[in-house]
Enzyme design. Structure first.
Site, PDB file in Angstrom:
ATOM      1  N   PRO A   9      -1.874  20.657-147.408  1.00 15.00           N
ATOM      2  CA  PRO A   9      -1.588  22.105-147.476  1.00 15.00           C
ATOM      3  C   PRO A   9      -2.518  22.626-148.579  1.00 15.00           C
ATOM      4  O   PRO A   9      -2.237  22.584-149.829  1.00 15.00           O
ATOM      5  CB  PRO A   9      -0.115  22.100-147.886  1.00 15.00           C
ATOM      6  CG  PRO A   9       0.312  20.682-147.524  1.00 15.00           C
ATOM      7  CD  PRO A   9      -0.685  19.757-147.828  1.00 15.00           C
ATOM      8  N   ARG A  54     -13.112  12.531-154.519  1.00 10.63           N
ATOM      9  CA  ARG A  54     -12.405  12.971-153.268  1.00 10.63           C
ATOM     10  C   ARG A  54     -13.858  12.811-152.280  1.00 10.63           C
ATOM     11  O   ARG A  54     -15.035  13.154-152.535  1.00 10.63           O
ATOM     12  CB  ARG A  54     -12.236  14.390-153.556  1.00 10.63           C
ATOM     13  CG  ARG A  54     -11.181  14.445-154.634  1.00 10.63           C
ATOM     14  CD  ARG A  54      -9.816  14.010-153.801  1.00 10.63           C
ATOM     15  NE  ARG A  54      -8.881  14.300-154.981  1.00 10.63           N
ATOM     16  CZ  ARG A  54      -8.317  13.264-155.611  1.00 10.63           C
ATOM     17  NH1 ARG A  54      -8.775  12.047-155.589  1.00 10.63           N
ATOM     18  NH2 ARG A  54      -7.496  13.577-156.817  1.00 10.63           N
TER      19      ARG A  54
END
Length: 314
Positions: free
Chosen positions: A2, A289
């Site tokens: 989200p 990431r």
DNA sequence: TTGGCGTCCTGGAGGC
DNA sequence: TGCCTCCAGGACGCCA
């Protein structure tokens, strides 16, 4: 995961459904959710209050309650806030009585009728019989109760400019990036600069702006900042228009999947052809990431020498 | 002051 | 088939 578009999608769905409703009961089932505040304290603080609205700031979702109180929630990676209407299940009333107890005891049949209850962390009952369920597989999500001034201080310490309310301009971006050596990817994900961008939309924004994720943030000139503002807004608005992205666990307030993952330009498209130049999209790791970009059309900027400060004249 | 890395946490994938 | 290891990632704390 989200990010701003996903949280805003949930907000837009919840707002008309819960505004004006009163919280009749609250249950925090996982003490991590409200840590360091004890669950009972959070439950007492919001029970009985009317919901005056639903706001969003960055990736935070805020239930604005009467008396200037706010329930601030962050979904982190796998959190969902589901609205369960009162009439969704005629048999639910009986089951609801036992839901918490059945979950505590690990009742084997519970998850057949309520699979999402397996990861239920907090539950809010409203006066029309509907319920808000905060579910979260990895238990990173959390909630906190804050009153007016506390709320301002809480966000001031954590969040920078909102990218979709007109506050993000090329000049502002240039100011934020000045002197920063951090890679653009890390720079965009720092919530203290620009609020609401995560791993997915950072990749998409940089692709749209034709900027390499490893370029030092401070290497951008004004024209790069203009392109990046356009890229950020474009990527976030595309996410909103598609109801957010559901790579893994994300569901909107109605439990539906988003469609943005079908519209990704680079994210998760490693090995596929770039739609702009035909080069093969690559995956690298930036700041721990996964980062997807096109080596053909995303320009790597060189670090600019820091401008010497003018010596003070004496 | 800034950037990088470890930590939290769990389910799923892959290897043996 | 079962066990083990690794990976994913948002925010935050710690360290250089």
């Amino acid at each position: 995961m989200p990010e701003l578009p996903e949280v805003e999608t949930i907000r837009r769905q919840l707002e008309p459904e819960v505004r004006g409703r009163r919280i009749t009961a609250a249950r925090v089932l996982d003490e991590r959710w409200s840590r360091p505040v004890p669950p009972a304290q959070v439950e007492r603080a919001i029970t009985g209050l009317r919901i005056e609205g639903v706001r969003r700031r960055g990736k935070y979702l805020i239930l604005v309650l009467e008396g200037g109180r706010n329930l601030v929630m962050h979904l982190r990676m796998t959190g969902n806030l589901l609205l369960r209407p009162a009439d969704v299940d005629p048999a639910h009333e009986d089951e609801a009585l036992d839901l918490i107890e059945a979950r505590r005891l690990g009742h084997p049949r519970l998850y057949e009728s309520h699979p999402e209850a397996r990861h239920l962390r907090a539950l809010i009952e409203l006066d029309d019989g509907s319920e808000l369920w905060f579910t979260d597989v990895r238990r990173f999500g959390h909630g906190v109760v804050l009153d007016g001034e506390e709320l301002d201080a809480y966000f001031a310490a954590r969040l920078g400019v909102e990218p979709l309310d007109g506050g993000l301009t090329a000049d502002e971006l240039l100011r934020l990036a000045e002197g920063r050596a951090a890679p653009l990817k890390s720079f965009l994900m720092d919530q203290r600069g620009i609020a609401g961008i995560g791993n997915i939309y950072a990749d998409e924004a940089l692709f749209r702006a034709e900027l390499h994720p490893l370029s030092p943030a401070g290497s951008m000139r004004r024209e790069h900042c203009e392109a990046l503002v356009e890229g950020i807004v474009g990527a976030l608005e595309a996410g909103l228009a598609n109801g957010g992205s559901s790579i893994d666990d994300y569901r909107d307030a109605r439990g539906e999947r988003g469609r943005m993952q079908e519209e990704f330009l680079v994210h998760t498209r490693e090995g596929q052809e770039c739609g702009r130049c035909g080069e093969t999209i690559r995956r690298i790791v930036v700041g721990g990431r996964s980062t997807y970009f096109c080596p053909g059309c995303q320009v790597r900027l060189r670090r600019r020498p820091r401008r010497r400060r003018a010596r003070a004249r004496t």
